[in-house]
Write a protein that holds these residues in place. Structure first.
Motif, PDB file in Angstrom:
ATOM      1  N   PRO A 148      30.023  37.407  37.254  1.00 26.94           N
ATOM      2  CA  PRO A 148      29.894  38.075  38.419  1.00 26.94           C
ATOM      3  C   PRO A 148      30.347  37.647  39.633  1.00 26.94           C
ATOM      4  CG  PRO A 148      27.831  37.847  37.137  1.00 26.94           C
ATOM      5  CD  PRO A 148      28.824  36.973  36.524  1.00 26.94           C
ATOM      6  N   THR A 149      30.964  38.234  40.829  1.00 27.73           N
ATOM      7  CA  THR A 149      31.610  37.768  41.714  1.00 27.73           C
ATOM      8  C   THR A 149      30.337  36.648  42.407  1.00 27.73           C
ATOM      9  OG1 THR A 149      31.190  39.814  42.984  1.00 27.73           O
ATOM     10  CG2 THR A 149      33.176  39.506  42.166  1.00 27.73           C
ATOM     11  N   GLY A 150      31.034  35.853  43.024  1.00 27.55           N
ATOM     12  CA  GLY A 150      29.803  34.894  43.808  1.00 27.55           C
ATOM     13  C   GLY A 150      30.383  33.567  43.928  1.00 27.55           C
ATOM     14  N   THR A 151      29.603  32.747  44.357  1.00 25.38           N
ATOM     15  CA  THR A 151      29.883  31.189  44.658  1.00 25.38           C
ATOM     16  C   THR A 151      29.190  30.453  43.714  1.00 25.38           C
ATOM     17  OG1 THR A 151      30.633  31.682  46.881  1.00 25.38           O
ATOM     18  CG2 THR A 151      30.287  29.126  46.197  1.00 25.38           C
TER      19      THR A 151
ATOM     20  N   ILE B 133      38.830  32.149  41.917  1.00 22.63           N
ATOM     21  CA  ILE B 133      39.439  33.139  40.989  1.00 22.63           C
ATOM     22  C   ILE B 133      39.587  34.534  41.620  1.00 22.63           C
ATOM     23  CG2 ILE B 133      39.178  34.088  38.863  1.00 22.63           C
ATOM     24  CD1 ILE B 133      37.453  31.851  37.934  1.00 22.63           C
ATOM     25  N   LYS B 134      40.578  34.704  41.834  1.00 20.08           N
ATOM     26  CA  LYS B 134      41.072  35.959  42.590  1.00 20.08           C
ATOM     27  C   LYS B 134      41.405  37.025  41.501  1.00 20.08           C
ATOM     28  CE  LYS B 134      42.460  34.112  47.021  1.00 20.08           C
ATOM     29  NZ  LYS B 134      43.596  34.020  47.950  1.00 20.08           N
ATOM     30  N   ARG B 135      40.650  38.066  41.223  1.00 17.87           N
ATOM     31  CA  ARG B 135      40.860  38.986  40.109  1.00 17.87           C
ATOM     32  C   ARG B 135      41.781  39.992  40.923  1.00 17.87           C
ATOM     33  NH1 ARG B 135      34.782  39.249  38.236  1.00 17.87           N
ATOM     34  NH2 ARG B 135      34.607  37.282  36.828  1.00 17.87           N
TER      35      ARG B 135
ATOM     36  N   THR C 138      36.278  36.289  43.269  1.00 20.25           N
ATOM     37  CA  THR C 138      36.376  37.609  44.215  1.00 20.25           C
ATOM     38  C   THR C 138      37.170  38.387  43.415  1.00 20.25           C
ATOM     39  OG1 THR C 138      38.346  36.679  45.138  1.00 20.25           O
ATOM     40  CG2 THR C 138      36.541  35.888  46.329  1.00 20.25           C
ATOM     41  N   GLU C 139      37.013  39.681  43.887  1.00 15.86           N
ATOM     42  CA  GLU C 139      37.560  40.914  43.400  1.00 15.86           C
ATOM     43  C   GLU C 139      38.121  41.669  44.552  1.00 15.86           C
ATOM     44  OE1 GLU C 139      34.891  43.171  41.059  1.00 15.86           O
ATOM     45  OE2 GLU C 139      35.180  41.785  39.233  1.00 15.86           O
ATOM     46  N   ASP C 140      38.368  41.207  45.801  1.00 18.31           N
ATOM     47  CA  ASP C 140      38.898  41.937  46.898  1.00 18.31           C
ATOM     48  C   ASP C 140      40.201  42.828  46.665  1.00 18.31           C
ATOM     49  OD1 ASP C 140      37.094  40.413  48.248  1.00 18.31           O
ATOM     50  OD2 ASP C 140      38.502  38.930  49.019  1.00 18.31           O
ATOM     51  N   LYS C 141      41.245  42.475  45.746  1.00 15.25           N
ATOM     52  CA  LYS C 141      42.241  43.344  45.700  1.00 15.25           C
ATOM     53  C   LYS C 141      42.444  43.699  44.471  1.00 15.25           C
ATOM     54  CE  LYS C 141      44.498  41.302  49.809  1.00 15.25           C
ATOM     55  NZ  LYS C 141      45.572  40.540  50.020  1.00 15.25           N
ATOM     56  N   ILE C 142      41.348  44.141  43.614  1.00  8.13           N
ATOM     57  CA  ILE C 142      41.352  44.553  42.121  1.00  8.13           C
ATOM     58  C   ILE C 142      41.811  45.962  41.975  1.00  8.13           C
ATOM     59  CG2 ILE C 142      38.941  45.299  41.772  1.00  8.13           C
ATOM     60  CD1 ILE C 142      38.971  43.293  39.144  1.00  8.13           C
TER      61      ILE C 142
END
Length: 159
Positions: free
Chosen positions: A39-42, A5-7, A123-127
């Motif tokens: 929360p972000t994570g695996t 899931i890319k937020r 992930t929230e890399d490009k939020i």
């Protein structure tokens, strides 16, 4: 199998993103209630049978079980502790989620049958910050009702 899931959007009410399965976009829009987002994570995912249906679930780092659903909006996410998926109807709401969810469950069933592990990566890399549309700020559409009804149903034992 890797579900990611890319937020890409966040505000005070909901968090928006997309779902990718093995690196390819599988679901164009996901939404979660901002105060209850995963929360972000695996995480290790499970496919559970519930009656005639299958449910994709995983346990986040705080011990809460999360599920994927073909719901209506971030409010459904709040009530169900879920990630809501489908096509974006308006910011914060989805439509046609059932066909995407059924397709994803079918892919996961095949992966599990083949002996593969299923992981969920958030992930929230490009939020980016997003704006809340007027539809969600009307007095009759209070998010507080969602939080109160969710807490009441949990206290009564009805998740």
């Amino acid at each position: 199998m890797k579900i990611e899931i890319k937020r890409w959007g966040d505000n005070d009410l909901y968090t928006e993103g997309q779902l990718f399965a093995n690196g390819r976009m599988a679901i164009p829009y996901t939404v979660e209630y901002h105060d209850n987002k995963v929360p972000t994570g695996t995480y290790e995912a499970n496919l559970k049978k519930c009656g005639e249906k299958f449910i994709i679930s995983f346990t986040d780092e705080s011990g809460n079980e999360r599920i994927f659903i073909a719901g209506h909006s971030f409010r459904t996410s709040c009530k169900e502790s879920a990630i809501v998926m489908g096509n974006q109807l308006i910011p914060g709401a989805v439509c046609n989620g059932r066909k995407y969810l059924e397709r994803l469950i079918d892919r996961i069933r095949k992966a599990v049958k083949a002996g593969k592990n299923v992981t969920v990566i958030v992930t929230e890399d490009k939020i980016q910050p997003t704006n809340i549309i007027k539809h969600w700020t009307r007095p009759s559409d209070s998010v507080a009702q969602c939080v109160v009804s969710s807490a009441e149903s949990c206290a009564s034992g009805n998740p």
